[in-house]
Write a protein that holds these residues in place. Structure first.
Motif, short mmCIF file in Angstrom:
data_model
loop_
_atom_site.label_atom_id
_atom_site.label_comp_id
_atom_site.label_asym_id
_atom_site.label_seq_id
_atom_site.Cartn_x
_atom_site.Cartn_y
_atom_site.Cartn_z
N THR A 64 0.75 -0.72 -0.14
CA THR A 64 -0.04 -0.05 0.39
C THR A 64 0.76 1.02 -0.08
O THR A 64 2.32 0.92 0.80
CB THR A 64 -1.02 0.01 1.22
OG1 THR A 64 0.06 0.00 2.65
CG2 THR A 64 -1.89 -1.56 1.10
N SER A 65 0.43 2.81 -0.31
CA SER A 65 0.90 3.55 -0.38
C SER A 65 1.44 4.05 0.97
O SER A 65 2.77 4.20 0.80
CB SER A 65 0.36 4.70 -0.97
OG SER A 65 -1.48 5.29 -0.48
N GLU A 66 0.81 3.52 1.86
CA GLU A 66 1.35 4.43 3.45
C GLU A 66 2.29 2.71 3.36
O GLU A 66 2.82 3.54 4.41
CB GLU A 66 0.26 4.01 4.16
CG GLU A 66 0.22 3.62 5.98
CD GLU A 66 -1.06 3.92 6.25
OE1 GLU A 66 -0.58 3.04 7.89
OE2 GLU A 66 -2.30 3.94 6.81
N GLU A 67 2.69 1.46 3.50
CA GLU A 67 3.48 1.16 3.49
C GLU A 67 4.37 2.01 2.77
O GLU A 67 5.98 1.91 3.35
CB GLU A 67 3.20 0.34 3.93
CG GLU A 67 2.09 -1.17 4.08
CD GLU A 67 1.88 -2.27 3.75
OE1 GLU A 67 1.69 -3.55 4.78
OE2 GLU A 67 1.92 -2.37 2.53
N LYS A 68 4.70 2.23 1.95
CA LYS A 68 5.24 2.74 0.96
C LYS A 68 6.39 4.05 1.51
O LYS A 68 7.58 4.01 1.98
CB LYS A 68 5.65 3.16 -0.37
CG LYS A 68 5.54 2.09 -1.13
CD LYS A 68 5.21 2.14 -2.74
CE LYS A 68 4.85 1.16 -3.67
NZ LYS A 68 4.21 1.49 -5.18
N GLU A 69 5.21 4.66 2.76
CA GLU A 69 5.84 6.25 3.07
C GLU A 69 6.75 5.87 4.27
O GLU A 69 7.44 7.03 4.79
CB GLU A 69 4.75 7.23 3.15
CG GLU A 69 4.04 7.26 1.45
CD GLU A 69 2.93 7.78 1.94
OE1 GLU A 69 2.07 8.36 2.66
OE2 GLU A 69 1.58 8.49 0.96
N SER A 70 6.08 5.20 5.26
CA SER A 70 6.76 4.33 6.49
C SER A 70 8.00 4.27 6.16
O SER A 70 8.26 3.11 5.03
CB SER A 70 5.50 3.91 7.45
OG SER A 70 5.35 2.64 6.78
N SER A 71 8.78 4.57 6.89
CA SER A 71 10.01 3.49 6.73
C SER A 71 10.30 2.74 8.39
O SER A 71 10.48 3.56 9.45
CB SER A 71 11.05 4.30 7.38
OG SER A 71 12.27 4.15 7.11
N LYS A 75 11.01 4.24 12.10
CA LYS A 75 10.50 4.09 13.33
C LYS A 75 11.45 2.90 14.38
O LYS A 75 11.40 3.60 15.78
CB LYS A 75 9.35 3.14 13.27
CG LYS A 75 8.44 3.58 12.07
CD LYS A 75 7.33 3.05 12.23
CE LYS A 75 6.48 3.06 10.94
NZ LYS A 75 5.15 2.38 10.48
#
Length: 100
Positions: A64-71, A75
């Motif tokens: 998902t795009s959310e998973e692509k944005e987060s690192s 974290k």
């Protein structure tokens, strides 16, 4: 945990306990009666009751795009630094409360 309890109950139901000594004095409470001990084969298999393994395989899916944005690295790094400086932050906050 419940699966282990069920395995243990199944094992105990199949278990046959032989008396230590022959004769009436050797028989204790919980021993299997002599009538059931006739022609009993000993289990030589490695596993008596196999452990059921949960299915670990997860089907592939689109990222998902959310998973692509987060690192994940960022974290983890943030969590490590927060843990490292947690005591100093608490100490500083306590000193601020005492002065204020």
């Amino acid at each position: 945990l419940q699966a282990n309890v069920n395995r243990l109950k199944l094992y105990k139901s199949k278990l046959l306990i032989f008396p230590k000594k022959s004769g009436k004095k050797g028989v204790k409470k919980g021993d299997t009666p002599k009538s059931e001990l006739q022609n009993v084969a000993q289990n030589t298999l490695k596993e008596i009751i196999p452990v059921e393994r949960p299915q670990l395989r997860i089907k592939a899916r689109a990222i998902t795009s959310e998973e692509k944005e987060s690192s994940a690295y960022k974290k983890m790094k943030k969590a490590r630094t927060d843990k490292k400086y947690e005591g100093a932050k608490k100490k500083k906050a306590d000193e601020g409360k005492k002065e204020g």
